[in-house]
Design a protein around this motif. Structure first.
Motif, PDB file in Angstrom:
ATOM      1  N   PHE A 116      33.986 112.050  66.632  1.00 48.86           N
ATOM      2  CA  PHE A 116      33.142 110.595  67.199  1.00 48.86           C
ATOM      3  C   PHE A 116      32.343 109.696  66.270  1.00 48.86           C
ATOM      4  CE2 PHE A 116      33.389 113.139  70.974  1.00 48.86           C
ATOM      5  CZ  PHE A 116      33.732 112.742  71.657  1.00 48.86           C
ATOM      6  N   VAL A 117      32.742 108.161  65.989  1.00 51.61           N
ATOM      7  CA  VAL A 117      32.368 107.941  65.041  1.00 51.61           C
ATOM      8  C   VAL A 117      31.348 106.295  65.845  1.00 51.61           C
ATOM      9  CG1 VAL A 117      33.202 108.449  62.873  1.00 51.61           C
ATOM     10  CG2 VAL A 117      34.193 107.143  64.648  1.00 51.61           C
ATOM     11  N   ILE A 118      30.415 105.949  65.105  1.00 54.52           N
ATOM     12  CA  ILE A 118      29.790 104.139  65.068  1.00 54.52           C
ATOM     13  C   ILE A 118      30.350 103.297  64.334  1.00 54.52           C
ATOM     14  CG2 ILE A 118      28.157 102.901  65.717  1.00 54.52           C
ATOM     15  CD1 ILE A 118      25.750 105.577  66.844  1.00 54.52           C
ATOM     16  N   ILE A 119      31.500 102.406  64.978  1.00 57.70           N
ATOM     17  CA  ILE A 119      31.954 101.638  64.077  1.00 57.70           C
ATOM     18  C   ILE A 119      31.466 100.091  64.634  1.00 57.70           C
ATOM     19  CG2 ILE A 119      33.521 103.227  63.122  1.00 57.70           C
ATOM     20  CD1 ILE A 119      35.231 101.281  64.876  1.00 57.70           C
ATOM     21  N   PRO A 120      31.690  98.714  63.641  1.00 55.56           N
ATOM     22  CA  PRO A 120      31.184  97.180  64.219  1.00 55.56           C
ATOM     23  C   PRO A 120      32.179  97.227  65.047  1.00 55.56           C
ATOM     24  CG  PRO A 120      31.597  97.423  61.462  1.00 55.56           C
ATOM     25  CD  PRO A 120      31.618  98.740  62.074  1.00 55.56           C
ATOM     26  N   LYS A 121      32.098  96.171  65.991  1.00 55.47           N
ATOM     27  CA  LYS A 121      33.321  95.996  66.746  1.00 55.47           C
ATOM     28  C   LYS A 121      33.942  94.841  66.137  1.00 55.47           C
ATOM     29  CE  LYS A 121      33.944  93.969  71.426  1.00 55.47           C
ATOM     30  NZ  LYS A 121      33.524  93.419  72.249  1.00 55.47           N
ATOM     31  N   ASP A 122      35.116  94.879  65.879  1.00 54.91           N
ATOM     32  CA  ASP A 122      36.034  94.235  64.694  1.00 54.91           C
ATOM     33  C   ASP A 122      35.757  94.341  64.089  1.00 54.91           C
ATOM     34  OD1 ASP A 122      37.571  93.553  67.801  1.00 54.91           O
ATOM     35  OD2 ASP A 122      36.070  91.771  67.946  1.00 54.91           O
ATOM     36  N   ASN A 123      35.207  95.092  63.181  1.00 60.70           N
ATOM     37  CA  ASN A 123      35.122  95.283  61.641  1.00 60.70           C
ATOM     38  C   ASN A 123      34.216  93.895  61.592  1.00 60.70           C
ATOM     39  OD1 ASN A 123      34.872  96.857  59.483  1.00 60.70           O
ATOM     40  ND2 ASN A 123      37.112  96.361  59.065  1.00 60.70           N
ATOM     41  N   ASN A 124      33.327  93.848  62.227  1.00 63.72           N
ATOM     42  CA  ASN A 124      31.948  92.853  61.884  1.00 63.72           C
ATOM     43  C   ASN A 124      30.990  93.238  61.965  1.00 63.72           C
ATOM     44  OD1 ASN A 124      31.020  90.038  61.225  1.00 63.72           O
ATOM     45  ND2 ASN A 124      31.924  88.965  63.531  1.00 63.72           N
ATOM     46  N   GLU A 125      30.421  93.212  61.005  1.00 66.10           N
ATOM     47  CA  GLU A 125      28.556  94.208  61.414  1.00 66.10           C
ATOM     48  C   GLU A 125      28.476  92.867  62.113  1.00 66.10           C
ATOM     49  OE1 GLU A 125      25.206  96.108  58.343  1.00 66.10           O
ATOM     50  OE2 GLU A 125      27.545  95.528  57.687  1.00 66.10           O
ATOM     51  N   ARG A 126      27.693  91.834  61.023  1.00 68.54           N
ATOM     52  CA  ARG A 126      27.395  90.594  61.329  1.00 68.54           C
ATOM     53  C   ARG A 126      26.993  90.391  62.751  1.00 68.54           C
ATOM     54  NH1 ARG A 126      28.334  86.406  56.576  1.00 68.54           N
ATOM     55  NH2 ARG A 126      27.918  88.058  55.117  1.00 68.54           N
ATOM     56  N   SER A 127      28.181  91.033  63.589  1.00 71.57           N
ATOM     57  CA  SER A 127      28.017  90.434  64.954  1.00 71.57           C
ATOM     58  C   SER A 127      26.920  90.651  66.304  1.00 71.57           C
ATOM     59  CB  SER A 127      29.560  90.802  65.754  1.00 71.57           C
ATOM     60  OG  SER A 127      29.826  91.535  65.965  1.00 71.57           O
ATOM     61  N   GLY A 128      26.750  92.003  64.910  1.00 72.19           N
ATOM     62  CA  GLY A 128      25.498  92.788  65.670  1.00 72.19           C
ATOM     63  C   GLY A 128      25.965  93.492  66.860  1.00 72.19           C
ATOM     64  N   LEU A 129      27.218  93.700  66.695  1.00 72.46           N
ATOM     65  CA  LEU A 129      28.023  94.020  68.076  1.00 72.46           C
ATOM     66  C   LEU A 129      28.538  95.593  67.894  1.00 72.46           C
ATOM     67  CD1 LEU A 129      29.728  91.009  70.619  1.00 72.46           C
ATOM     68  CD2 LEU A 129      27.867  93.273  70.566  1.00 72.46           C
ATOM     69  N   PHE A 130      28.181  97.046  68.077  1.00 76.35           N
ATOM     70  CA  PHE A 130      29.077  98.788  67.920  1.00 76.35           C
ATOM     71  C   PHE A 130      29.832  98.986  69.225  1.00 76.35           C
ATOM     72  CE2 PHE A 130      26.004  97.041  64.903  1.00 76.35           C
ATOM     73  CZ  PHE A 130      26.222  97.059  63.861  1.00 76.35           C
ATOM     74  N   GLN A 131      30.544 100.047  68.900  1.00 76.70           N
ATOM     75  CA  GLN A 131      31.694 100.621  69.507  1.00 76.70           C
ATOM     76  C   GLN A 131      31.471 102.387  68.872  1.00 76.70           C
ATOM     77  OE1 GLN A 131      35.221  98.985  69.033  1.00 76.70           O
ATOM     78  NE2 GLN A 131      34.885  97.578  70.863  1.00 76.70           N
ATOM     79  N   LEU A 132      30.825 102.950  70.554  1.00 79.48           N
ATOM     80  CA  LEU A 132      31.102 104.556  70.028  1.00 79.48           C
ATOM     81  C   LEU A 132      32.599 104.812  69.852  1.00 79.48           C
ATOM     82  CD1 LEU A 132      30.125 107.313  69.268  1.00 79.48           C
ATOM     83  CD2 LEU A 132      30.192 107.590  71.856  1.00 79.48           C
ATOM     84  N   VAL A 133      33.406 104.563  68.948  1.00 78.84           N
ATOM     85  CA  VAL A 133      35.017 105.555  69.108  1.00 78.84           C
ATOM     86  C   VAL A 133      34.887 106.965  68.415  1.00 78.84           C
ATOM     87  CG1 VAL A 133      35.115 103.185  69.025  1.00 78.84           C
ATOM     88  CG2 VAL A 133      35.108 104.228  66.834  1.00 78.84           C
ATOM     89  N   SER A 134      36.382 107.914  69.498  1.00 80.21           N
ATOM     90  CA  SER A 134      36.374 108.827  68.923  1.00 80.21           C
ATOM     91  C   SER A 134      37.630 109.040  67.771  1.00 80.21           C
ATOM     92  CB  SER A 134      37.860 109.974  69.866  1.00 80.21           C
ATOM     93  OG  SER A 134      38.576 111.216  69.762  1.00 80.21           O
ATOM     94  N   VAL A 135      38.127 109.159  66.933  1.00 81.19           N
ATOM     95  CA  VAL A 135      38.864 109.295  65.927  1.00 81.19           C
ATOM     96  C   VAL A 135      39.068 111.036  65.407  1.00 81.19           C
ATOM     97  CG1 VAL A 135      38.950 108.667  63.036  1.00 81.19           C
ATOM     98  CG2 VAL A 135      37.399 107.773  64.497  1.00 81.19           C
ATOM     99  N   LYS A 136      40.585 110.708  65.643  1.00 79.30           N
ATOM    100  CA  LYS A 136      41.382 111.535  65.271  1.00 79.30           C
ATOM    101  C   LYS A 136      41.664 112.096  64.084  1.00 79.30           C
ATOM    102  CE  LYS A 136      45.622 114.821  67.024  1.00 79.30           C
ATOM    103  NZ  LYS A 136      47.243 113.714  67.532  1.00 79.30           N
ATOM    104  N   LEU A 137      41.356 113.473  63.611  1.00 81.03           N
ATOM    105  CA  LEU A 137      41.404 113.477  62.037  1.00 81.03           C
ATOM    106  C   LEU A 137      42.787 114.354  61.782  1.00 81.03           C
ATOM    107  CD1 LEU A 137      37.974 114.880  60.905  1.00 81.03           C
ATOM    108  CD2 LEU A 137      38.309 113.029  61.443  1.00 81.03           C
ATOM    109  N   PRO A 138      43.818 113.835  61.295  1.00 81.54           N
ATOM    110  CA  PRO A 138      44.774 114.456  61.358  1.00 81.54           C
ATOM    111  C   PRO A 138      45.165 115.888  60.458  1.00 81.54           C
ATOM    112  CG  PRO A 138      44.675 112.238  60.491  1.00 81.54           C
ATOM    113  CD  PRO A 138      43.525 112.508  60.959  1.00 81.54           C
TER     114      PRO A 138
END
Length: 832
Positions: A116-138
């Motif tokens: 699980f990682v925390i990333i900026p929403k729409d890859n836009n850090e300036r927006s101040g919005l962040f998401q918790l997402v699950s990433v599959k490691l191949p």
């Protein structure tokens, strides 16, 4: 030798050790922490840095042990990659490219193959919005793989890793932001929100969260210093919480012990609080940890705690709340008012440390040597309180004396000013207070400098201070004889100078100490240091003088100054005329003590540019644009232990000294012509370790013999070489590969046994050698001298050679060598 390459700005040390939560190894023998774009591995027993893991191209935002293999480590960075390390050997195993800036990562044992990682929403850090997402490691072969399968878990989370935590058995995840606590249940696929009252919104704001490892309990920290323990949160109506309160300001971090029997908390009070059984009446304290606690870690076995502090320090603590070790990086205060200096004795970098202290920092080892308490007052952690500050410091040329200036200024209160002179004590290898001078000037001191002296000279030390009161003062060291026997040293004022009552802004001595230059706003005055006669004045072009320095060596006849109007001027002291000027907004002017070179740092359009020049030459030696964003705070030339050969003439100014500078972000930077690829590889690092191993009895028995046979083979330069079983590629691969990544023993055993066997072709070659020996018996026996040269060898010819090839390649000298080897006794090898 430095390769001829592009000059690069590199981070040379002093990065934040406390930027993220530190991690213990499974056995608590090692402590791992981030340091800029590196990861450092320290020993918890010796505090020594054992490994530096370097592969990220941007700031590393966190690390965590691999829950499926505790000898491996995950690190993530703003470069959008997750890297898997074997931290014991310092080897990068795999890189997962996510493509988003990663601010936090959570690897859980029950979710194998994904994190699980925390990333900026729409890859836009300036927006101040962040998401918790699950990433599959191949799980596919390759050193670098794409990890682009993302699944949204929570939206609108905080980017701080301290604001998100996973509950027991990973049944839920809790996240706090502003006045809301969000709990997401994975099995129910439901999200509950628990808001706090907005009447006192600032005090109720969440700052951090932690989950109990054994129970359904969530602990949250708040701005007002309270800790809330949430229970029954699987229902939006039946939830309850209790309150613990000791901290007078915000709670910076929380951590449960391994079994959950105690809760650890920390804040700006520099006190670690241990709450037993979540009870307000059962709390223990570890005070005076030095600075604000930013992160708290617990070792997997529960034996050690770890606190990361705002002064770039990590404190290792036993479970009984006793400090075990301290790992101190470059302490970074709010303002480095003393600038960067070099201690002539220890060659350490010296600058402001924790409040009221000077820190001595080793650039070679990237660690703090010690702190010198200058103010000698207890620092009070209270926002808005004006306290005594260390504003100036300077060493003499030999490192025998240190001058410091401290002041306290507050509205409506008279300025408090004090200057201290410190003498170096050979016994304690530190500085001791010699003279304290209250109110040396009526207003703030703007500059301090010692007169330089050569090693051969026996001159009296001299110090000059310049102040906003319109005066510069000369201080000299007096020797007083008591009863003709004892000698006591004290500093006293010897001369006071001024120029039309203008504020004195800068001062500096010439290289030989014969002249003193003092700037009074827009005018530079030059004084004779023996008679204190005013020799000349300079004023062109108009502007307040900000920087002032003399040339050195062959350029000692020049005096340089920069103005606030954006001019750099050079005056000739022999002709008392302006030699040249350039329109340049110089903020730092730093001469090199070992050469004629002078570095000027200019600020243009939000970036700092570097110009290196000699005052006697019209063209700069080097121009480096945009060395960093923002203004450079301070800079210094550090003499090298030995001159370094640089092939490129453009960068030869770096051969005598290394140039260091401090940015607005408190990053210590320098210049290098080496490429990023010029680093130790795992194999070369392994060889370095092997060279430093202690001599064991086994090495004395076998290793010495192996070295002798190797040297003898080089002397004879014959085709017969020692090829013991340990030199085979199979054995080398097995011995140099980490044990936890080796295949099973059943797979390795046949390879290892086959490497020890001698093929039939070798036996045929031995028969050929016997025949050659019988045919040449008539030549007689060898002399005693030849027998002494011969060493013990075990001949293993290449198995691929045929009988005819071996026979055709043997010369007469080689035939003699074969006869010697046949006569030697190999019975000693059976004992091994």
């Amino acid at each position: 030798m430095v390769a001829d390459g592009q000059l690069r700005v590199v981070r040379c040390g002093g990065s934040w050790l406390s930027g993220s939560c530190a991690v213990f190894s499974a056995d608590s023998k090692y402590l791992l922490c981030t340091s800029g774009d590196y990861v450092k591995v320290y020993s918890t027993a010796t505090e020594e840095c054992l490994h530096v893991l370097q592969s990220h191209s941007n700031l590393v935002t966190g690390i965590q042990l691999n829950p499926w293999n505790h000898l491996q480590l995950y690190s993530w960075s703003l470069d959008g990659t997750i890297k898997l390390w074997d931290f014991m050997d310092g080897i990068l195993i795999k890189t997962f490219v996510v493509g988003y800036k990663l601010f936090a990562l959570y690897a859980l044992a029950s979710f194998e193959g994904s994190v699980f990682v925390i990333i900026p929403k729409d890859n836009n850090e300036r927006s101040g919005l962040f998401q918790l997402v699950s990433v599959k490691l191949p799980k596919i072969p390759g050193q670098e793989v794409e990890a682009n399968e993302l699944e949204l878990i929570l939206d609108g989370v905080s980017k701080s890793p301290k604001c998100t935590a996973f509950g027991r058995e990973v049944e839920y995840v809790a996240s706090v932001s502003d006045l809301h606590l969000l709990v997401c249940f994975f099995k129910k696929k439901k999200i509950y929100s628990f808001p706090l009252s907005s009447k006192n919104s600032y005090a109720n704001c969440f700052t951090c969260v932690a989950c109990h490892p054994k129970e359904d309990c969530i602990a949250s920290g708040h701005k007002d210093g309270k800790i809330r323990l949430w229970r029954n949160f699987n229902s939006k109506r039946d939830y309850t919480y209790s309150t613990l309160h000791w901290h007078h300001d915000e709670v910076m971090d929380l951590a449960f012990s391994v079994e959950g029997t105690s809760l650890l908390s920390g804040g700006i009070e520099s006190v670690l609080v241990q709450w037993r059984d979540a009870s307000d009446s059962k709390k223990e304290f570890l005070p005076r940890l030095g600075s604000t606690i930013q992160h708290i870690s617990v070792s997997p076995d529960g034996a050690l705690f770890c606190t990361s502090h705002s002064d770039n320090k990590i404190t290792i603590i036993h479970s009984d709340l006793k400090v075990s070790a301290v790992i101190q990086g470059l302490s970074k205060g709010s303002n480095v008012k003393t600038g960067l200096m070099i201690d002539p004795r220890s060659k350490a970098l010296v600058l402001n440390g924790k409040p009221g202290h000077l820190q001595f920092y080793s650039l070679q080892n990237d660690r703090q040597l010690y702190n010198l308490d200058v103010v000698q007052q207890e620092y009070i952690h209270q926002h808005g309180l004006n306290q005594v500050e260390l504003v100036k410091a300077v060493f003499d040329s030999k490192g025998n004396w240190l001058a410091t200036v401290e002041e306290r200024r507050e509205r409506g209160i008279e300025l408090q000013l004090q200057m201290k002179l410190w003498a170096h004590d050979e016994q304690i290898q530190s500085f001791t207070l010699n003279t304290r001078i209250n109110m040396p000037h009526e207003d703030s001191i703007t500059a301090v400098c010692f007169r330089g002296t050569d090693e051969s000279e026996n001159t009296t030390p001299m110090l000059v201070t310049a102040g906003n009161d319109g005066q510069f003062k000369v201080w000299v060291l007096l020797t007083e004889n008591d009863d003709g026997t004892d000698q006591s040293l004290a500093w006293t004022c010897d001369f006071v100078g001024s120029y039309h009552n203008y504020p004195a802004t800068n001062c500096c001595f010439s290289e030989d100490g014969s002249l003193l230059a003092v700037s009074f706003e827009k005018i530079i005055t030059v004084w004779d240091s023996e008679t204190w006669d005013l020799k000349c004045t300079f004023c062109h072009p108009p502007g307040i003088i900000q920087n002032l320095c003399f040339g050195r060596l062959s350029c000692s006849k020049y005096l340089l100054g920069s103005t606030n109007t954006g001019f750099l001027c050079c005056w000739n002291l022999l002709s008392c005329t302006l030699e040249w000027n350039a329109q340049l907004n110089v903020i730092i002017l730093q001469p090199d003590a070992l050469s004629e070179n002078i570095a000027a740092v200019a600020w243009t359009s939000g970036y700092s540019d570097l110009f290196v020049f000699k005052p006697s030459e019209p063209q700069p030696l080097c121009i480096q644009k945009k060395v960093c964003s923002g203004k450079v705070r301070c800079a210094v030339f550090v003499p090298r232990d030995a001159p370094e050969y640089i092939s490129s003439e453009r960068y030869r100014w770096l051969s005598q000294s290394q140039f260091y500078f401090l940015t607005e972000m408190h990053e210590l930077m320098t210049f290098s012509t080496r490429t990023p690829e010029e680093k130790l590889t795992p194999s070369s690092r392994q060889l370095t370790v092997e060279e430093n191993l202690l001599m064991t009895p086994f090495h004395l028995l076998l290793g010495k013999h192996r070295q002798e046979t190797k040297e003898a083979a080089e002397i004879r330069k014959g085709p017969v070489q020692s090829s013991l079983a340990q030199e085979s590629p199979a054995v080398k691969e097995m011995l140099h590969t980490p044990a936890h990544v080796l295949p099973s023993a059943s797979f390795l055993c046949p390879i290892f046994i086959n490497s020890l066997l001698i093929s039939k072709a070798n036996e045929s070659a031995n028969k050929v050698a016997d025949e050659v020996e019988m045919e040449s018996d008539c030549e007689g026996d060898e002399s005693d001298e030849e027998a002494e040269v011969a060493e013990v060898h075990q001949q293993v010819p290449q198995s691929t050679e045929s009988l005819e090839d071996v026979a055709s390649k043997l010369s007469k000298a080689q035939e003699k060598e074969l006869r010697r080897i046949r006569k030697l006794d190999y019975s000693w090898a059976s004992a091994l």
